[in-house]
Design a protein around this motif. Structure first.
Motif, PDB file in Angstrom:
ATOM      1  N   MET A   1     -45.683  -0.085 -41.478  1.00 44.68           N
ATOM      2  CA  MET A   1     -45.783  -1.539 -41.357  1.00 44.68           C
ATOM      3  C   MET A   1     -44.449  -2.154 -41.766  1.00 44.68           C
ATOM      4  O   MET A   1     -43.981  -1.944 -42.886  1.00 44.68           O
ATOM      5  CB  MET A   1     -46.914  -2.060 -42.237  1.00 44.68           C
ATOM      6  N   LYS A   2     -43.818  -2.911 -40.842  1.00 49.78           N
ATOM      7  CA  LYS A   2     -42.556  -3.573 -41.133  1.00 49.78           C
ATOM      8  C   LYS A   2     -42.827  -4.887 -41.882  1.00 49.78           C
ATOM      9  O   LYS A   2     -43.679  -5.678 -41.482  1.00 49.78           O
ATOM     10  CB  LYS A   2     -41.791  -3.855 -39.853  1.00 49.78           C
ATOM     11  N   LEU A   3     -42.059  -5.109 -42.961  1.00 47.01           N
ATOM     12  CA  LEU A   3     -42.228  -6.301 -43.784  1.00 47.01           C
ATOM     13  C   LEU A   3     -40.875  -6.987 -43.978  1.00 47.01           C
ATOM     14  O   LEU A   3     -40.118  -6.655 -44.891  1.00 47.01           O
ATOM     15  CB  LEU A   3     -42.826  -5.917 -45.147  1.00 47.01           C
ATOM     16  N   PRO A   4     -40.532  -7.965 -43.114  1.00 47.32           N
ATOM     17  CA  PRO A   4     -39.298  -8.733 -43.325  1.00 47.32           C
ATOM     18  C   PRO A   4     -39.402  -9.553 -44.610  1.00 47.32           C
ATOM     19  O   PRO A   4     -40.403 -10.239 -44.849  1.00 47.32           O
ATOM     20  CB  PRO A   4     -39.224  -9.634 -42.088  1.00 47.32           C
ATOM     21  N   ILE A   5     -38.384  -9.497 -45.441  1.00 47.87           N
ATOM     22  CA  ILE A   5     -38.423 -10.201 -46.721  1.00 47.87           C
ATOM     23  C   ILE A   5     -38.526 -11.711 -46.518  1.00 47.87           C
ATOM     24  O   ILE A   5     -39.226 -12.401 -47.271  1.00 47.87           O
ATOM     25  CB  ILE A   5     -37.187  -9.841 -47.563  1.00 47.87           C
ATOM     26  N   SER A   6     -37.858 -12.248 -45.500  1.00 46.19           N
ATOM     27  CA  SER A   6     -37.937 -13.694 -45.259  1.00 46.19           C
ATOM     28  C   SER A   6     -39.358 -14.115 -44.901  1.00 46.19           C
ATOM     29  O   SER A   6     -39.803 -15.212 -45.268  1.00 46.19           O
ATOM     30  CB  SER A   6     -36.976 -14.092 -44.136  1.00 46.19           C
ATOM     31  N   TRP A   7     -40.080 -13.283 -44.201  1.00 53.24           N
ATOM     32  CA  TRP A   7     -41.474 -13.588 -43.847  1.00 53.24           C
ATOM     33  C   TRP A   7     -42.354 -13.486 -45.094  1.00 53.24           C
ATOM     34  O   TRP A   7     -43.248 -14.294 -45.313  1.00 53.24           O
ATOM     35  CB  TRP A   7     -41.931 -12.616 -42.773  1.00 53.24           C
TER      36      TRP A   7
ATOM     37  N   ILE B   1     -34.356  -1.520 -44.405  1.00 51.66           N
ATOM     38  CA  ILE B   1     -33.483  -1.799 -43.256  1.00 51.66           C
ATOM     39  C   ILE B   1     -32.758  -3.104 -43.516  1.00 51.66           C
ATOM     40  O   ILE B   1     -33.386  -4.145 -43.748  1.00 51.66           O
ATOM     41  CB  ILE B   1     -34.309  -1.900 -41.958  1.00 51.66           C
ATOM     42  N   ASN B   2     -31.436  -3.048 -43.469  1.00 50.03           N
ATOM     43  CA  ASN B   2     -30.618  -4.239 -43.713  1.00 50.03           C
ATOM     44  C   ASN B   2     -29.913  -4.644 -42.426  1.00 50.03           C
ATOM     45  O   ASN B   2     -28.988  -3.959 -41.977  1.00 50.03           O
ATOM     46  CB  ASN B   2     -29.592  -3.980 -44.817  1.00 50.03           C
ATOM     47  N   TYR B   3     -30.364  -5.737 -41.804  1.00 47.51           N
ATOM     48  CA  TYR B   3     -29.689  -6.259 -40.617  1.00 47.51           C
ATOM     49  C   TYR B   3     -28.383  -6.925 -41.051  1.00 47.51           C
ATOM     50  O   TYR B   3     -28.317  -7.582 -42.099  1.00 47.51           O
ATOM     51  CB  TYR B   3     -30.568  -7.261 -39.889  1.00 47.51           C
TER      52      TYR B   3
ATOM     53  N   LEU C   1     -38.565  -4.116 -45.017  1.00 48.37           N
ATOM     54  CA  LEU C   1     -39.122  -2.928 -45.648  1.00 48.37           C
ATOM     55  C   LEU C   1     -40.089  -2.244 -44.688  1.00 48.37           C
ATOM     56  O   LEU C   1     -40.917  -2.913 -44.060  1.00 48.37           O
ATOM     57  CB  LEU C   1     -39.866  -3.300 -46.945  1.00 48.37           C
ATOM     58  N   ASP C   2     -39.964  -0.941 -44.572  1.00 52.66           N
ATOM     59  CA  ASP C   2     -40.924  -0.160 -43.784  1.00 52.66           C
ATOM     60  C   ASP C   2     -41.905   0.457 -44.773  1.00 52.66           C
ATOM     61  O   ASP C   2     -41.568   1.384 -45.505  1.00 52.66           O
ATOM     62  CB  ASP C   2     -40.210   0.926 -42.987  1.00 52.66           C
ATOM     63  N   VAL C   3     -43.124  -0.076 -44.807  1.00 54.21           N
ATOM     64  CA  VAL C   3     -44.106   0.281 -45.828  1.00 54.21           C
ATOM     65  C   VAL C   3     -45.190   1.169 -45.220  1.00 54.21           C
ATOM     66  O   VAL C   3     -45.741   0.857 -44.149  1.00 54.21           O
ATOM     67  CB  VAL C   3     -44.747  -0.979 -46.445  1.00 54.21           C
ATOM     68  N   SER C   4     -45.486   2.265 -45.891  1.00 52.10           N
ATOM     69  CA  SER C   4     -46.551   3.165 -45.455  1.00 52.10           C
ATOM     70  C   SER C   4     -47.879   2.672 -46.021  1.00 52.10           C
ATOM     71  O   SER C   4     -48.019   2.497 -47.235  1.00 52.10           O
ATOM     72  CB  SER C   4     -46.261   4.586 -45.932  1.00 52.10           C
ATOM     73  N   ILE C   5     -48.862   2.463 -45.139  1.00 54.65           N
ATOM     74  CA  ILE C   5     -50.165   1.936 -45.546  1.00 54.65           C
ATOM     75  C   ILE C   5     -51.197   3.058 -45.524  1.00 54.65           C
ATOM     76  O   ILE C   5     -51.285   3.809 -44.549  1.00 54.65           O
ATOM     77  CB  ILE C   5     -50.623   0.798 -44.597  1.00 54.65           C
ATOM     78  N   THR C   6     -51.955   3.180 -46.591  1.00 57.19           N
ATOM     79  CA  THR C   6     -52.990   4.221 -46.654  1.00 57.19           C
ATOM     80  C   THR C   6     -54.153   3.862 -45.738  1.00 57.19           C
ATOM     81  O   THR C   6     -54.381   2.687 -45.425  1.00 57.19           O
ATOM     82  CB  THR C   6     -53.493   4.396 -48.097  1.00 57.19           C
TER      83      THR C   6
END
Length: 801
Positions: free
Chosen positions: A1-7, A36-38, A162-167
């Protein structure tokens, strides 16, 4: 799951280092797989404006551009055809770095170029960031950008994702909103940045506000007959204006791996990511009559949005109108009901489909989508209701359309769990204050009513994984911190002495011995294929064919429990030989499973050692030395006998027996067996030994044995016997002939012209060890004559002169 910090920051009012957020997620059970840093890797790139363009004197396709970068005008040579005087472009100056290159000033066909004008691809951006970034050519920027400004700042490329692994048990966290709720709670009550604990981190919900402008509008009625659709909601949006989505929405979609298309489609994808609810937008003009959510007819066909035709079966679910199929439920919409530039009214679907049904359909027709992936993980009633509401709010916010009619669902009754402080603390083994428990649960969206030491907790619809007080205890300790759990004994616990059992020690010592012989340990599956017994040439009546069958095998190749290890070793040897590895020693120490049929109790699990030797210098005798050394190491008395194993070469094999029972067989592999396993060269040895004789034998105390006081006598004896005569039996018989016989060693076996066919010459060195006095010639002759006579009588041998 991708988690943009701004979002994330849209819902969590916090300004902390990204690493603090990562640590907070990890501490509550979510693994951050990548940061991941754009904009990372871009430096020395500025905004520039082309002031002059001249032709290159020595190259027709090159241009010499004068580019104003704020503080100076630089010369840049380019081959781009899409640049003109007055264009504002990104300029990588001398020494600048891009994600995959460094720019240096250099002459191009005799003209110095002091930098490079960049395309969107070279900056690793798309149209989601800047219009035209996906064009094959120099990126043309807005002319209102200040010259000389750093391009990362000018285009707002700084973003961390952030690329977060979800259980698997947390489908609610396959959404930005769900992860944001976890982060807020973790920073407030978990092991987050201590500086955030002084100021409460507020969690904010997105806007669900919209107006219904025409509740009397004609919206298709919905009937649900498929059991795989427990709830289906809809809405009607009119005055649709198809356009591009705003850049903030496009960027967020792009950073989460979804390409922006248009505002209507982007809204549904945005809600999929933010709320975790898949939506589908139908062009109302393409719907004929009403909506029916039904099971498909066998061999019914539908053309999906990807222009592929799919044939359905009776257990699949379709979204249909009165005349045709409109979509494959939970997977993908149909081609003729999708959004296009002429769409004026949209019928919006928000539903819950059975995860098993969606997964089965997706697998059978070979079609996966972002929606099907989300449905397979599970959606809830909360997502169905609030996902639709969020989409309608976005339609109004973006001016993409007017909400005419909204058809909400009737939310199911909330689950209520009643527990006590003592019950939770008893499970956790610590005394956690009631105040902390209530605050953590409330922060996660649960309604908590406290009555003395009783907690009545109302579970939100998005937490279907919570059923009882043990689940509540898990939620509490996740955020309170597992490191706060003390080390305590259970009431009935007792201190035990650690260490390995006698059997475990013997197994470890066996492995150490094999490693000392230069062998590498391998591990293979405990399952195998029934066909291996045919490959090993085992007789139909062989007990090893009575294997336990697996009810639900991973594959046919792993359908039974192993009753031997030899097949796995041969397969491993075959794999290594195929990869040109032809000199090695391997061993496997594992269990085999032997049951009594019909099976009424658990099978016997015996520890077995299998050894394989491959290489030009390896031989039968090397393998024999390993097994003999193993038995001698543990003081196990054995007898060398002929081997009857069908997978071994009949002339180059042997067995070891303990107490009259064969426990080990070894030798060169049978050529036919090697061929059955796909091995062309059968020049390798293999053996297997049942370790029970070793593991059950008690430790023996080494006793001192004094050296002989009197000199030993050695005599050589050569004789001819039948080819079938076992030398091991002859040696055993010689040792039993007289107590003076100490050691008997084989030092030569001859077959040749001087020996008739069917016979062999055997030469032995016999050592006589006197115990009371020095032997005289007469005594020596008596012993040797008795030995010769015994060999002639018992083994039909004749002494060679």
């Amino acid at each position: 799951m991708k988690l943009p910090i701004s979002w994330l920051k849209e819902f969590v009012d916090v300004d902390v280092d990204v690493q603090v957020i990562c640590d907070a997620l990890v501490n509550v059970g979510f693994e951050v797989e990548e940061i991941i840093n754009y904009g990372e890797g871009i430096s020395g790139v500025v905004v520039g404006k082309i002031t002059e363009i001249n032709k290159h004197p020595d190259a027709d396709k090159l241009k010499i551009c004068q580019v104003d970068v704020g503080k100076e005008v630089v010369t840049i040579v380019t081959g781009a055809s899409n640049v003109n005087v007055g264009d504002v472009v990104p300029v990588a100056l001398d020494g600048a770095t891009l994600p995959d290159k460094t720019i240096k000033a250099a002459p191009l066909r005799g003209v110095m170029s002091y930098g490079m004008m960049c395309s969107g691809g070279e900056l690793k951006i798309s149209d989601a960031f800047v219009d035209g970034a996906s064009v094959d050519g120099i990126l043309i920027l807005n002319d209102d950008l200040p010259l000389g400004r750093d391009i990362v700042s000018a285009l707002e490329l700084q973003e961390t994702v952030l690329d977060v692994s979800i259980t698997a048990n947390r489908p609610d966290c396959h959404s930005i909103l769900g992860l944001s709720r976890e982060v807020a709670t973790a920073l407030n009550y978990g092991k987050g940045n201590a500086s955030t604990r002084n100021a409460y981190v507020k969690f904010k919900m997105p806007s669900f506000e919209f107006c219904q402008h025409d509740v009397s509008a004609n919206i298709p009625l919905v009937s649900v007959t498929s059991p795989d659709c427990p709830v289906y909601s809809s809405a009607l949006i009119g005055d649709i204006k198809i356009d591009k989505s705003p850049k903030w929405m496009q960027r967020r979609l792009f950073m989460c791996g979804i390409n922006p298309i248009n505002n209507v489609v982007d809204i549904t994808n945005y809600v999929l990511l933010e709320i975790g609810q898949p939506l589908h937008a139908f062009d109302l003009s393409m719907i004929e009559g009403n909506i029916n959510v039904r099971r498909a007819n066998d061999k019914e066909k539908i053309v999906a949005l990807n222009d592929e035709s799919y044939e359905m079966t009776g257990e699949m679910t379709l979204i249909c109108d009165d005349k045709k199929a409109l979509a494959i439920a939970g997977v993908m919409g149909g081609k003729y009901s999708g959004i296009n530039d002429e769409t004026k009214n949209v019928f919006l679907e928000s539903a819950r489909f059975s995860r098993g049904s969606v997964r089965s359909t997706s697998l059978k027709i070979g079609l996966r989508s972002d929606s099907s992936a989300r449905f397979e993980r599970g959606v809830d009633f909360y997502g169905v209701e609030y996902g639709r509401k969020r989409a309608l709010a976005l339609f109004e916010q973006l001016g993409a359309g007017r909400v005419l009619v909204d058809r909400p669902i009737i939310m199911p009754q909330s689950k209520v769990v009643t527990t006590t402080i003592d019950e939770i603390n008893g499970l956790l083994g610590i005394e956690l204050p009631k105040k902390n428990m209530i605050e953590i649960l409330q922060s996660l969206g649960m309604d908590v009513v406290s009555e003395f030491r009783t907690l009545v907790v109302t579970i939100p619809a998005y937490r279907e994984d919570i059923d009882n007080y043990t689940d509540l205890a898990e939620e509490i300790i996740r955020f309170y911190g597992y490191d706060n759990l003390g080390e305590t004994f259970m009431p009935t616990a007792a201190v035990t002495v650690g260490g390995m059992t006698h059997k475990q020690k013997r197994i470890e010592e066996t492995k150490d011995l094999l490693c000392a012989f230069g062998a590498y340990e391998i591990m293979t599956y405990s399952f195998t294929d029934e066909n291996v017994y045919d490959k090993l040439n085992l007789d139909e009546s062989d007990e090893r064919r009575k294997a336990i069958k697996i009810i639900n095998p991973i594959s046919e190749d792993l359908s039974i429990m192993k009753t031997e290890l030899v097949s796995g070793m041969i397969s491993t040897i075959s794999t290594n030989l195929t990869r040109k590895n032809d000199n090695f020693r391997l061993f496997e120490l594992a269990r085999v499973y032997q049951a009594q049929f019909p099976i009424k109790e658990l099978p016997n699990e015996n520890d077995v050692l299998c050894v394989g030797l491959v290489g030009a210098n390896e031989s039968f005798y090397e393998l024999k030395n390993i097994f003999v050394s193993l038995l001698e190491r543990f003081g196990v008395e054995f007898e060398l006998t002929e081997s009857a194993e069908p997978y071994l070469h009949p002339g180059i094999s042997a067995s070891l027996a303990v107490g009259g029972k064969v426990i080990c067989s070894f030798g060169k592999i049978h050529p036919l067996v090697a061929k059955n396993f796909g091995i062309k060269k059968s020049d390798f040895s293999i053996g297997s030994i049942d370790l029970q004789a070793i593991t059950v034998k008690k430790d023996t105390v080494a006793k001192y044995k004094p050296l002989p006081k009197f000199p030993p006598v050695e005599r050589d004896l050569a004789f001819v016997v039948a080819e079938s005569a076992a030398v091991g039996k002859i040696i055993t018989a010689i040792k039993a002939q007289n107590s003076l016989v100490g050691d008997v060693e084989l030092f030569d076996v001859y077959r040749g012209e001087q020996i008739e066919k069917g016979y062999k010459s055997v030469a032995l060195k016999i050592k006589l060890v006197p115990k009371e006095k020095t032997l005289v010639d007469a005594e020596i002759s008596n012993v040797m004559n008795a030995v010769v006579q015994m060999i002639k009588t018992d083994f039909d041998a004749r002494v060679r002169e």
